[in-house]
Structure formats: C-alpha cells, structure tokens
Design an enzyme around this catalytic site. Sequence first.
Site, PDB file in Angstrom:
ATOM      1  CG  ASP A  58      -2.334   4.219  -5.519  1.00 15.12           C
ATOM      2  OD1 ASP A  58      -2.073   4.940  -6.499  1.00 15.12           O
ATOM      3  OD2 ASP A  58      -2.470   2.984  -5.599  1.00 15.12           O
ATOM      4  CE1 TYR A 117       6.235   1.471  -2.094  1.00 18.21           C
ATOM      5  CE2 TYR A 117       7.751   0.066  -3.322  1.00 18.21           C
ATOM      6  CZ  TYR A 117       6.902   1.162  -3.266  1.00 18.21           C
ATOM      7  OH  TYR A 117       6.725   1.951  -4.375  1.00 18.21           O
TER       8      TYR A 117
END
Length: 276
Positions: A58, A117
Amino acid sequence: MQANDRPRTFHLTVAYDGTEYCGWQVQPEQRSIQSELERVIRPLAGRPVRVLGSGRTDAGVHAIGQVARCVLPVWKADTVALQRAINSKLPNDIRVKAVRETRERFHPIADATGKQYQYLVQVGGSRDPFANRFVNRVGGPIDHSAMQSAAAKFVGRHDFKAFQGTGAERPSTVRTIHSARWIPRVATGPTGAELEGEHWCFEIDGEGFLYNMVRNLMGTMLEVGRGKKSPNWIDEVLASRDRKMAGPTAPPQGLFLCRVDYPDEVFQVEEPDVIE
C-alpha cells in the site's frame, strides 16, 4: 531460433521507499512502484512490458526484498547489465538490488513459498524528522513481554479472517505462520547518533499473508502492549473470524516487505532448441 534471440524471463529483487507512491500497483494519474518500473523497462524491451509483483504494497509501505517479474523479447546481455540499465533510469527511492533469469513460466505470486515482513516501532522519545517515514512512533509505556506472548499466538496454521483488510478478500483465509517475534533494535540517525525512545522490530515469517494482515496484527498487538487487552484475547479474535473484534490497522510507514522465497527450480532456465 538462436539461444540469445528468445524471450527471457527475469526475477527482479526490488527495494523502495514507498512514502511518495500510491503503492505498488498502477493507479490512474498517480505514481506507483509498478508504473515506474514499467516506464523504465519499456525502452529496453522495445515495447510495453508488464511488470508483475509478488504482492501489493500500500501507499507508504516500503520494501527491501519485493520481487517482480518481467519478460524481455530480446535481451542479449547478462543480468548485471540489465540491472544497471534499469537502475540508471529509476528515481532515487527505487532500486533493483538483483536480477536473476528464471524459467519462462515463473510467476512471482503463485510460485512464492514464503514471505518475511518487518514492522518498526518507536516507543516514546521525540519524533525524528529523518526516521519518521520508516517507523511508527507510539506513546509509552508498552509491555513488551505481553506483546511477545501475543505474537506467539499467531504462529502455526490459523484462520486469519479477523485480520483480513477489506477490498481484496481471498477464497481461503487460512495461513501458516512460521515465526513471529519482537526484536529490540538500536536506531540511529543520518549522523550515527542514537535516536530517542525504545526501538523495536516485529518480524514475521509465513507461507503467505492476507491483504493488510500484518498491519492489522500490529494494531491488535499494540492493544495488548498498552494493557487494554491480555495476550489470551488473541485466541478470541482468531476464533471470531470477525475483523471488528481485532485492533485497528497500524499506519503503513513502519512496514517493510523484506523477503520473498521461491524454490530452486524457478531459476532452472530451459535451454531452447538452437537452429543451426
């Protein structure tokens, strides 16, 4: 066909600062990581080329090890030359770190076997103007032991529907998480001076992730760290399969896509028939 005249498929490892971009995916009238790569690779291919990423990040989310695929109709030089050619035209906040040739049918999403991540958090201290775009600053105090216990609840195979963001629903919300942990870190500014506050990294490895899943896990763990909920609340949230039961979505700027894993056979390039 000569061996060097065939279309060639490439695996690109891409790093970027996502602050100034609308995200990975091409969006009308906006700058995206995908559109910048396609703009640069097009003249190298002599035609429009679609660059496919391993997943959407995003706006404001960063990457150290995003993976992208591109196919060039003719590229006679080696992978180092391709890396240099792409980087010479990219903006300073995007870099191709490595290029590897792959089999023709390589797909960066379907072939991925795992991802890692990291999410960076600053607890207390003043907000640093240089680090601000790469860390989520939260007020203290934070119970790190409780958040470590909460993180451990995510390890294993679970239904993470309660942590799936809206807008990109998947048929199955079951995912396997291999590890999830909080790591203390020393953060420094551009001059090497240590930054104020406590600095922590949440690191998570899994076979795959749902849309906004890591940021939703983060927001939920912070509820535990602030003492609003106990670590056992995580079990209730997982069982509920209800997004409203979990914590808020954490801001994007602390999140980094660090690594995408693939099996070795992806890099076994098929040798074409050579016509004498």
